[in-house]
Design a protein around this motif. Structure first.
Motif, PDB file in Angstrom:
ATOM      1  N   GLN A  99     -15.315  16.003 -18.946  1.00 52.07           N
ATOM      2  CA  GLN A  99     -14.063  16.053 -18.203  1.00 52.07           C
ATOM      3  C   GLN A  99     -13.143  17.139 -18.752  1.00 52.07           C
ATOM      4  O   GLN A  99     -12.467  17.836 -17.999  1.00 52.07           O
ATOM      5  CB  GLN A  99     -13.358  14.685 -18.281  1.00 52.07           C
ATOM      6  N   TYR A 150     -11.765  11.334 -11.873  1.00 50.69           N
ATOM      7  CA  TYR A 150     -11.608  10.926 -13.268  1.00 50.69           C
ATOM      8  C   TYR A 150     -12.024   9.483 -13.517  1.00 50.69           C
ATOM      9  O   TYR A 150     -12.550   9.157 -14.574  1.00 50.69           O
ATOM     10  CB  TYR A 150     -10.150  11.122 -13.693  1.00 50.69           C
ATOM     11  N   VAL A 180      -8.208   9.994 -21.049  1.00 51.85           N
ATOM     12  CA  VAL A 180      -8.098  11.263 -20.333  1.00 51.85           C
ATOM     13  C   VAL A 180      -6.674  11.815 -20.359  1.00 51.85           C
ATOM     14  O   VAL A 180      -6.470  13.030 -20.348  1.00 51.85           O
ATOM     15  CB  VAL A 180      -8.572  11.108 -18.866  1.00 51.85           C
TER      16      VAL A 180
END
Length: 221
Positions: A99, A150, A180
């Motif tokens: 990510q 996500y 994240v």
């Protein structure tokens, strides 16, 4: 069994000019967005580049916000698949690395995150008339795609039986923010990027917090 979307599909097929004009508008908008940023995606610039009339543009999009949202959605990469093997810690670290790389190497995606964070994309415009040929709101669709981008791979890991057994019950929304959130924040604020060692620390801190919380909730025999 009849598909519920059959009528919509047939309506689109009746007049393929609608699909062509929309595609040309989005081709122009995404090109302008990629080369010139948000400021380059104006109604005048898009109609000029696409050679589609302004009146036709407004049949597809209520305003420039919806056009921009649809252009951003076109540039979104596919959802990252979670790692297929490894411990929960190893899977989370690998997914977080993927990510982070996605955010660092996709300038348009970073621009989109900043645009959404500033509240620029609101679902529709007050008093605007919806377009009957549109089966979804581009802004709402973009938000859903970003969330899936996500959330979905992390959900697959964190909702797995192994993770539930190891970590216990917890708020997956908070978990996503903890894992994240720092990476997105540092990119949006131009702080030094979070490297591999820091990403491992994020995962270890999350797992340690979960372990401590689970120990507090375990009822003694």
């Amino acid at each position: 069994m009849i598909n519920q979307n059959t009528d919509d599909d047939e309506d689109r097929l009746v007049d393929p000019r609608k699909a062509r004009s929309r595609a040309r508008l989005l081709d122009a908008a995404t090109s302008l967005l990629s080369t010139g940023g948000i400021e380059a995606v104006t109604i005048d610039a898009v109609t000029r580049a696409s050679k589609v009339a302004r009146t036709t543009l407004y049949r597809h999009f209520t305003d420039s916000t919806q056009l921009l949202a649809a252009a951003f959605e076109r540039l979104l990469p596919p959802v990252t698949a979670p790692p297929a093997s490894g411990t929960i810690r190893e899977q989370l670290i690998e997914l977080l690395d993927r990510q982070a790389k996605l955010i660092e190497e996709a300038p348009a995606q970073l621009t989109m995150l900043g645009w959404l964070a500033l509240g620029s994309a609101q679902p529709g415009t007050a008093g605007a008339t919806p377009h009957p040929e549109e089966d979804r709101n581009p802004v709402s669709s973009l938000r859903a795609r970003v969330l899936n981008q996500y959330r979905e791979p992390f959900d697959r890991i964190l909702d797995s039986p192994g993770a539930q057994q190891e970590l216990g019950r917890f708020d997956t929304n908070l978990a996503l923010t903890q894992l994240v959130g720092p990476i997105v924040f540092t990119r949006l604020t131009a702080l030094p990027p979070i490297g591999p060692a820091e990403r491992q620390q994020l995962v270890d801190d999350f797992l340690a917090a979960r372990s401590a919380q689970r120990a507090l909730t375990v009822t003694p025999d």
